[in-house]
Motif scaffolding. Sequence first.
Motif, PDB file in Angstrom:
ATOM      1  N   HIS A 199      -1.847  -9.762  -9.456  1.00 41.01           N
ATOM      2  CA  HIS A 199      -1.759 -10.142  -8.046  1.00 41.01           C
ATOM      3  C   HIS A 199      -1.087 -11.503  -7.895  1.00 41.01           C
ATOM      4  CE1 HIS A 199      -3.364 -11.799  -4.236  1.00 41.01           C
ATOM      5  NE2 HIS A 199      -3.034 -10.598  -3.803  1.00 41.01           N
ATOM      6  N   SER A 200      -1.451 -12.473  -8.739  1.00 38.44           N
ATOM      7  CA  SER A 200      -0.844 -13.801  -8.679  1.00 38.44           C
ATOM      8  C   SER A 200       0.659 -13.759  -8.937  1.00 38.44           C
ATOM      9  CB  SER A 200      -1.507 -14.736  -9.691  1.00 38.44           C
ATOM     10  OG  SER A 200      -2.844 -14.959  -9.349  1.00 38.44           O
ATOM     11  N   THR A 210      12.623  -6.245   0.286  1.00 40.28           N
ATOM     12  CA  THR A 210      12.997  -6.117   1.688  1.00 40.28           C
ATOM     13  C   THR A 210      11.916  -5.365   2.459  1.00 40.28           C
ATOM     14  OG1 THR A 210      15.308  -6.069   1.048  1.00 40.28           O
ATOM     15  CG2 THR A 210      14.783  -5.316   3.265  1.00 40.28           C
ATOM     16  N   GLY A 211      11.314  -6.036   3.418  1.00 38.06           N
ATOM     17  CA  GLY A 211      10.333  -5.412   4.289  1.00 38.06           C
ATOM     18  C   GLY A 211       9.038  -4.993   3.614  1.00 38.06           C
ATOM     19  N   ILE A 212       8.702  -5.616   2.493  1.00 36.77           N
ATOM     20  CA  ILE A 212       7.483  -5.226   1.787  1.00 36.77           C
ATOM     21  C   ILE A 212       6.817  -6.466   1.203  1.00 36.77           C
ATOM     22  CG2 ILE A 212       8.608  -4.813  -0.420  1.00 36.77           C
ATOM     23  CD1 ILE A 212       6.748  -2.401  -0.777  1.00 36.77           C
ATOM     24  N   SER A 213       5.521  -6.406   1.130  1.00 34.62           N
ATOM     25  CA  SER A 213       4.752  -7.468   0.496  1.00 34.62           C
ATOM     26  C   SER A 213       4.109  -6.860  -0.749  1.00 34.62           C
ATOM     27  CB  SER A 213       3.689  -7.976   1.475  1.00 34.62           C
ATOM     28  OG  SER A 213       2.932  -8.976   0.875  1.00 34.62           O
ATOM     29  N   PHE A 225       0.045  -3.796  -3.879  1.00 33.47           N
ATOM     30  CA  PHE A 225      -0.672  -3.652  -5.143  1.00 33.47           C
ATOM     31  C   PHE A 225      -2.144  -3.360  -4.887  1.00 33.47           C
ATOM     32  CE2 PHE A 225      -3.138  -5.916  -8.516  1.00 33.47           C
ATOM     33  CZ  PHE A 225      -2.881  -5.023  -9.549  1.00 33.47           C
ATOM     34  N   TYR A 226      -2.792  -4.160  -4.043  1.00 34.73           N
ATOM     35  CA  TYR A 226      -4.204  -3.916  -3.774  1.00 34.73           C
ATOM     36  C   TYR A 226      -4.407  -2.637  -2.979  1.00 34.73           C
ATOM     37  CZ  TYR A 226      -6.385  -7.853  -6.007  1.00 34.73           C
ATOM     38  OH  TYR A 226      -6.871  -8.716  -6.956  1.00 34.73           O
ATOM     39  N   GLY A 227      -3.475  -2.307  -2.107  1.00 34.01           N
ATOM     40  CA  GLY A 227      -3.553  -1.027  -1.410  1.00 34.01           C
ATOM     41  C   GLY A 227      -3.499   0.136  -2.380  1.00 34.01           C
ATOM     42  N   ASP A 246      -6.485   2.902  -3.182  1.00 37.56           N
ATOM     43  CA  ASP A 246      -6.214   4.329  -3.027  1.00 37.56           C
ATOM     44  C   ASP A 246      -6.414   5.121  -4.307  1.00 37.56           C
ATOM     45  OD1 ASP A 246      -5.581   3.899  -0.387  1.00 37.56           O
ATOM     46  OD2 ASP A 246      -3.410   3.921  -0.721  1.00 37.56           O
ATOM     47  N   ASN A 247      -6.304   4.462  -5.466  1.00 34.14           N
ATOM     48  CA  ASN A 247      -6.269   5.195  -6.737  1.00 34.14           C
ATOM     49  C   ASN A 247      -7.354   4.840  -7.733  1.00 34.14           C
ATOM     50  OD1 ASN A 247      -3.710   6.837  -6.536  1.00 34.14           O
ATOM     51  ND2 ASN A 247      -3.037   4.798  -5.928  1.00 34.14           N
ATOM     52  N   GLU A 248      -8.232   3.913  -7.424  1.00 28.77           N
ATOM     53  CA  GLU A 248      -9.264   3.520  -8.356  1.00 28.77           C
ATOM     54  C   GLU A 248     -10.417   4.500  -8.334  1.00 28.77           C
ATOM     55  OE1 GLU A 248     -10.830  -0.413  -7.790  1.00 28.77           O
ATOM     56  OE2 GLU A 248      -9.701  -1.139  -9.487  1.00 28.77           O
ATOM     57  N   ASP A 249     -10.945   4.769  -9.522  1.00 32.05           N
ATOM     58  CA  ASP A 249     -12.133   5.619  -9.632  1.00 32.05           C
ATOM     59  C   ASP A 249     -13.359   4.802  -9.299  1.00 32.05           C
ATOM     60  OD1 ASP A 249     -10.874   7.211 -12.611  1.00 32.05           O
ATOM     61  OD2 ASP A 249     -10.559   7.750 -10.512  1.00 32.05           O
TER      62      ASP A 249
END
Length: 67
Positions: free
Chosen positions: A17-18, A48-51, A56-58, A62-65
């Motif tokens: 994340h850092s 472009t147009g993305i953070s 990453f956290y999203g 969405d995918n973590e068990d």
Amino acid sequence: MNAYWKTQNEIIKGVIHSILVMIDGGDELADNYLLDLIDKETQKSLLTGISLHEEFYGYLLDNEDDE
């Protein structure tokens, strides 16, 4: 899961994340260094147009068990 694995996992996520925050220009290093990720095939910026750090956290959410 054992406590060691959970701790190690959280540290790795924090480091990633850092790094993504730095690439996004969201920390004090951005005053001195600007990074951009370019798609090799399209030659377009991936920023472009993305953070990236938010995506990453999203992705993790969405995918973590839920173990």
